[in-house]
Design a protein around this motif. Structure first.
Motif, short mmCIF file in Angstrom:
data_model
loop_
_atom_site.label_atom_id
_atom_site.label_comp_id
_atom_site.label_asym_id
_atom_site.label_seq_id
_atom_site.Cartn_x
_atom_site.Cartn_y
_atom_site.Cartn_z
N ASP A 94 0.83 -1.21 0.00
CA ASP A 94 0.00 0.00 0.00
C ASP A 94 0.86 1.25 0.00
O ASP A 94 2.02 1.22 0.41
CB ASP A 94 -0.89 0.03 1.24
CG ASP A 94 -1.99 -1.01 1.18
OD1 ASP A 94 -2.10 -1.67 0.14
OD2 ASP A 94 -2.72 -1.15 2.18
N ASP A 96 0.41 3.90 1.83
CA ASP A 96 0.30 4.74 3.02
C ASP A 96 1.30 4.38 4.11
O ASP A 96 1.18 4.80 5.25
CB ASP A 96 -1.13 4.66 3.58
CG ASP A 96 -1.54 3.22 3.87
OD1 ASP A 96 -0.68 2.33 3.78
OD2 ASP A 96 -2.72 3.01 4.16
N GLN A 98 1.62 1.73 5.66
CA GLN A 98 1.16 0.77 6.66
C GLN A 98 1.87 -0.56 6.49
O GLN A 98 1.91 -1.37 7.40
CB GLN A 98 -0.35 0.58 6.55
CG GLN A 98 -1.11 1.76 7.09
CD GLN A 98 -2.56 1.42 7.30
OE1 GLN A 98 -3.31 1.23 6.35
NE2 GLN A 98 -2.96 1.34 8.55
N ARG A 201 -1.52 4.81 9.26
CA ARG A 201 -1.29 5.44 7.98
C ARG A 201 -0.49 6.73 8.14
O ARG A 201 -0.74 7.47 9.08
CB ARG A 201 -2.70 5.77 7.55
CG ARG A 201 -3.02 5.89 6.18
CD ARG A 201 -4.48 6.16 6.04
NE ARG A 201 -4.88 5.41 4.87
CZ ARG A 201 -4.51 5.75 3.66
NH1 ARG A 201 -3.84 6.83 3.46
NH2 ARG A 201 -4.84 4.99 2.65
MG MG Z 1 -3.98 1.59 4.69
#
Ligand code: MG
Ligand code: UDP
Length: 284
Positions: A94, A96, A98, A201
């Motif tokens: 991802d 972000d 994470q 995030r």
């Molecule tokens: Mg996320």
């Protein structure tokens, strides 16, 4: 020749997170022994994500951008990224942060040790609220109970696969409705897991609404379980059994009291009719 690592990142309205993601990830990719390409898939973002990505691609030839004409969803974006990737190993993650890029060197070590499917297992999820965590674990319990295929309960869409596995996904898993992390766990090949902590995030907010997650869960259950299909047959069997009970009781009353019970006769008939109907629908 140096091995090539492809990092596939799906991006949907991530203008606030991209700069930081790129900085951290590129920093780590420059330290590994493999060459790399960073494949961003823009999933129809409506913010500045695409122009940020294009700027990154201009400044670094190892950055590739695939862009969708509209939002097709995270799964479609990952598939497109995998299709586009040239690497000997492919990591999906991802945008972000994470999914910690710090895990990449360990992933490379596992690839070098001969593993072809590397599942990243979350030990902790800081940003998802208790509701998402609870819903997620309920979902995995349900799908594992309903389906013959078994799913790792903390699997995320953070995983790494070899070129061989990517070829199988490209050739043989082309359904319209997909559950990529489920496929990845069930294609065979030497498989391993690495644990990581999902941090909050870095910026922006989650792009997965509860509604999207719900739709996604229903689709997955329909794809991986044949219970919904057999529901008709099961209902038929249950209703038929009920009919049998009522019939026995009617015969008993008739034999003991000598008067047939009209109400019971109708229930018996209805039960048998419905049983027949459900079984036939189930077969169809
Ligand atoms: Mg996320
Ligand atoms: N994402 C996407 N298309 C969508 C929704 C999300 O490509 O329709 C991307 C998003 O940009 C992020 C990743 O999928 O890189 C995971 O989404 P998010 O972080 O919002 O989900 P969460 O981590 O909250 O489950």
């Amino acid at each position: 020749m140096r091995h090539l690592l492809s990092v596939v990142v799906s991006v949907y309205n991530e203008e606030e997170a991209l700069a930081q993601f790129y900085q951290v990830t590129e920093g780590i990719l420059n330290t590994i022994s493999w060459d790399y390409e960073l494949v961003f898939v823009n999933d129809g973002s409506r913010d500045q994500s695409l122009s940020i990505l294009n700027r990154l691609a201009d400044s670094n030839p190892k950055v590739k951008v695939v862009s969708f004409s509209r939002n097709f969803g995270h799964e479609a974006a990952m598939i497109a990224g995998i299709d586009y990737s040239q690497g000997d190993g492919i990591i999906c993650m991802d945008a972000d942060l994470q999914h910690p890029p710090a895990c990449i060197p360990e992933i490379i070590r596992r690839f070098e040790a001969g593993y072809e499917v590397i599942n990243m297992v979350r030990t902790k999820n800081e940003s998802a609220g208790w509701f998402k965590n609870m819903a997620s674990s309920a979902f995995y319990k349900l799908i594992n109970a309903l389906s013959d295929v078994k799913f790792e309960s903390n699997a995320s869409d953070f995983f790494a696969i070899s070129r061989n596995v990517a070829a199988v996904l490209k050739e043989n898993y082309r359904e319209k409705v997909r559950f990529l992390r489920g496929y990845v766990q069930n294609v065979g090949f030497p498989k391993t897991t690495i644990e990581y902590e999902a941090r909050a995030r870095v910026a922006g907010e989650s792009k997965y609404s509860i509604r999207k997650l719900f739709k996604f869960s229903i689709n997955t259950i329909l794809c991986f379980s044949d219970l919904p299909l057999k529901l008709g047959i099961y209902s038929g069997i249950i209703v038929g059994f009920l009919g049998l009970l009522v019939m026995l009781e009617t015969i008993y009353e008739w034999a003991v009291k000598g008067t047939p019970n009209g109400y019971a006769t109708i229930v018996v008939l209805l039960c048998f009719m419905f049983a027949m109907l459900f079984v036939i629908v189930g077969i169809i």
